[in-house]
Design a protein around this motif. Structure first.
Motif, PDB file in Angstrom:
ATOM      1  N   HIS A   1      11.292  -5.425 -29.407  1.00  0.00           N
ATOM      2  CA  HIS A   1      11.754  -6.463 -30.341  1.00  0.00           C
ATOM      3  C   HIS A   1      11.174  -7.831 -29.995  1.00  0.00           C
ATOM      4  O   HIS A   1      10.872  -8.620 -30.890  1.00  0.00           O
ATOM      5  N   LEU A   2      10.994  -8.097 -28.712  1.00  0.00           N
ATOM      6  CA  LEU A   2      10.341  -9.353 -28.334  1.00  0.00           C
ATOM      7  C   LEU A   2       8.892  -9.369 -28.801  1.00  0.00           C
ATOM      8  O   LEU A   2       8.409 -10.398 -29.293  1.00  0.00           O
ATOM      9  N   ALA A   3       8.228  -8.248 -28.679  1.00  0.00           N
ATOM     10  CA  ALA A   3       6.841  -8.161 -29.169  1.00  0.00           C
ATOM     11  C   ALA A   3       6.814  -8.355 -30.682  1.00  0.00           C
ATOM     12  O   ALA A   3       5.945  -9.052 -31.214  1.00  0.00           O
ATOM     13  N   GLY A   4       7.764  -7.761 -31.384  1.00  0.00           N
ATOM     14  CA  GLY A   4       7.848  -7.940 -32.835  1.00  0.00           C
ATOM     15  C   GLY A   4       8.103  -9.386 -33.212  1.00  0.00           C
ATOM     16  O   GLY A   4       7.523  -9.902 -34.173  1.00  0.00           O
ATOM     17  N   ALA A   5       8.957 -10.065 -32.441  1.00  0.00           N
ATOM     18  CA  ALA A   5       9.237 -11.483 -32.703  1.00  0.00           C
ATOM     19  C   ALA A   5       7.984 -12.318 -32.479  1.00  0.00           C
ATOM     20  O   ALA A   5       7.667 -13.195 -33.293  1.00  0.00           O
ATOM     21  N   ARG A   6       7.262 -12.041 -31.397  1.00  0.00           N
ATOM     22  CA  ARG A   6       6.010 -12.785 -31.133  1.00  0.00           C
ATOM     23  C   ARG A   6       5.001 -12.555 -32.246  1.00  0.00           C
ATOM     24  O   ARG A   6       4.336 -13.490 -32.692  1.00  0.00           O
TER      25      ARG A   6
ATOM     26  N   GLU B   1      11.737 -12.893 -40.212  1.00  0.00           N
ATOM     27  CA  GLU B   1      11.373 -11.713 -39.427  1.00  0.00           C
ATOM     28  C   GLU B   1      11.492 -12.005 -37.928  1.00  0.00           C
ATOM     29  O   GLU B   1      11.945 -11.156 -37.157  1.00  0.00           O
ATOM     30  N   VAL B   2      11.128 -13.213 -37.519  1.00  0.00           N
ATOM     31  CA  VAL B   2      11.268 -13.602 -36.117  1.00  0.00           C
ATOM     32  C   VAL B   2      12.741 -13.554 -35.732  1.00  0.00           C
ATOM     33  O   VAL B   2      13.108 -13.012 -34.681  1.00  0.00           O
ATOM     34  N   GLU B   3      13.587 -14.133 -36.584  1.00  0.00           N
ATOM     35  CA  GLU B   3      15.028 -14.143 -36.319  1.00  0.00           C
ATOM     36  C   GLU B   3      15.584 -12.738 -36.176  1.00  0.00           C
ATOM     37  O   GLU B   3      16.394 -12.477 -35.272  1.00  0.00           O
TER      38      GLU B   3
ATOM     39  N   ASP C   1      17.830  -8.651 -32.505  1.00  0.00           N
ATOM     40  CA  ASP C   1      17.888  -7.298 -31.952  1.00  0.00           C
ATOM     41  C   ASP C   1      17.549  -7.298 -30.463  1.00  0.00           C
ATOM     42  O   ASP C   1      18.181  -6.581 -29.678  1.00  0.00           O
ATOM     43  N   ALA C   2      16.569  -8.099 -30.070  1.00  0.00           N
ATOM     44  CA  ALA C   2      16.224  -8.183 -28.646  1.00  0.00           C
ATOM     45  C   ALA C   2      17.408  -8.701 -27.837  1.00  0.00           C
ATOM     46  O   ALA C   2      17.736  -8.147 -26.777  1.00  0.00           O
TER      47      ALA C   2
ATOM     48  N   GLU D   1      14.284 -16.816 -24.145  1.00  0.00           N
ATOM     49  CA  GLU D   1      14.450 -18.274 -24.195  1.00  0.00           C
ATOM     50  C   GLU D   1      13.224 -18.962 -24.792  1.00  0.00           C
ATOM     51  O   GLU D   1      13.352 -19.880 -25.601  1.00  0.00           O
ATOM     52  N   ARG D   2      12.029 -18.516 -24.393  1.00  0.00           N
ATOM     53  CA  ARG D   2      10.800 -19.118 -24.944  1.00  0.00           C
ATOM     54  C   ARG D   2      10.732 -18.933 -26.458  1.00  0.00           C
ATOM     55  O   ARG D   2      10.403 -19.859 -27.194  1.00  0.00           O
ATOM     56  N   ILE D   3      11.036 -17.734 -26.916  1.00  0.00           N
ATOM     57  CA  ILE D   3      10.970 -17.471 -28.358  1.00  0.00           C
ATOM     58  C   ILE D   3      12.064 -18.241 -29.080  1.00  0.00           C
ATOM     59  O   ILE D   3      11.830 -18.781 -30.170  1.00  0.00           O
ATOM     60  N   GLU D   4      13.254 -18.345 -28.483  1.00  0.00           N
ATOM     61  CA  GLU D   4      14.323 -19.147 -29.090  1.00  0.00           C
ATOM     62  C   GLU D   4      13.897 -20.603 -29.243  1.00  0.00           C
ATOM     63  O   GLU D   4      14.165 -21.229 -30.268  1.00  0.00           O
TER      64      GLU D   4
END
Length: 143
Positions: free
Chosen positions: A26-31, A63-65, A70-71, A95-98
């Motif tokens: 899910h982190l990869a999907g967010a990135r 989509e990022v949200e 989910d992550a 935290e970085r993605i947030e």
């Protein structure tokens, strides 16, 4: 230790590995769903409103949200179950993605405000200049 205890430990280990993999996926999907730097820097448009609308599209974060949610959900489950031996890297990435998501939302709100204000400003300026032109035409005719 009984055989069922070993099986439980093995199952827990497998579940922990799967939970970590879910968080990482899910982190990869967010990135991947984050806009590219060029998408927010390089725009093609004929006018300011076109630039703002293009930028607003590039800043879409739904989509990022969804991936980040989910992550965080799977990370929280793993943390509460004490399933991770070392999850600092996951917490740091969340935290970085947030942080980036917060910035995207802030910029997106500012762009939306500008996109609605620019047409109003344009209309006001057109009216002001039209009135000035009419006034100048009336003065020139009256002389």
């Amino acid at each position: 230790m009984s055989q069922s205890g070993l099986d439980d430990e093995e199952l827990f280990g497998e579940a922990a590995t799967e939970i970590r993999a879910d968080v990482e996926d899910h982190l990869a999907g967010a990135r991947e769903a984050l806009p590219s730097a060029s998408a927010v820097w390089d725009v093609e448009a004929d006018n300011t409103l076109g630039v703002l609308n293009g930028l607003r599209t590039a800043l879409a974060v739904e989509e990022v949200e969804a991936h980040l949610r989910d992550a965080k959900k799977w990370y929280t489950i793993g943390e509460r179950a004490d399933a991770f031996e070392d999850a600092d890297d996951l917490a740091d990435e969340i935290e970085r993605i947030e942080d980036v998501l917060d910035d995207l939302e802030e910029v997106s709100d500012a762009v939306a405000d500008l996109a609605s204000a620019i047409p109003e400003l344009r209309g006001e300026l057109e009216e002001l200049h039209a009135a000035a032109d009419e006034s100048a035409d009336g003065t020139a005719d009256g002389e």
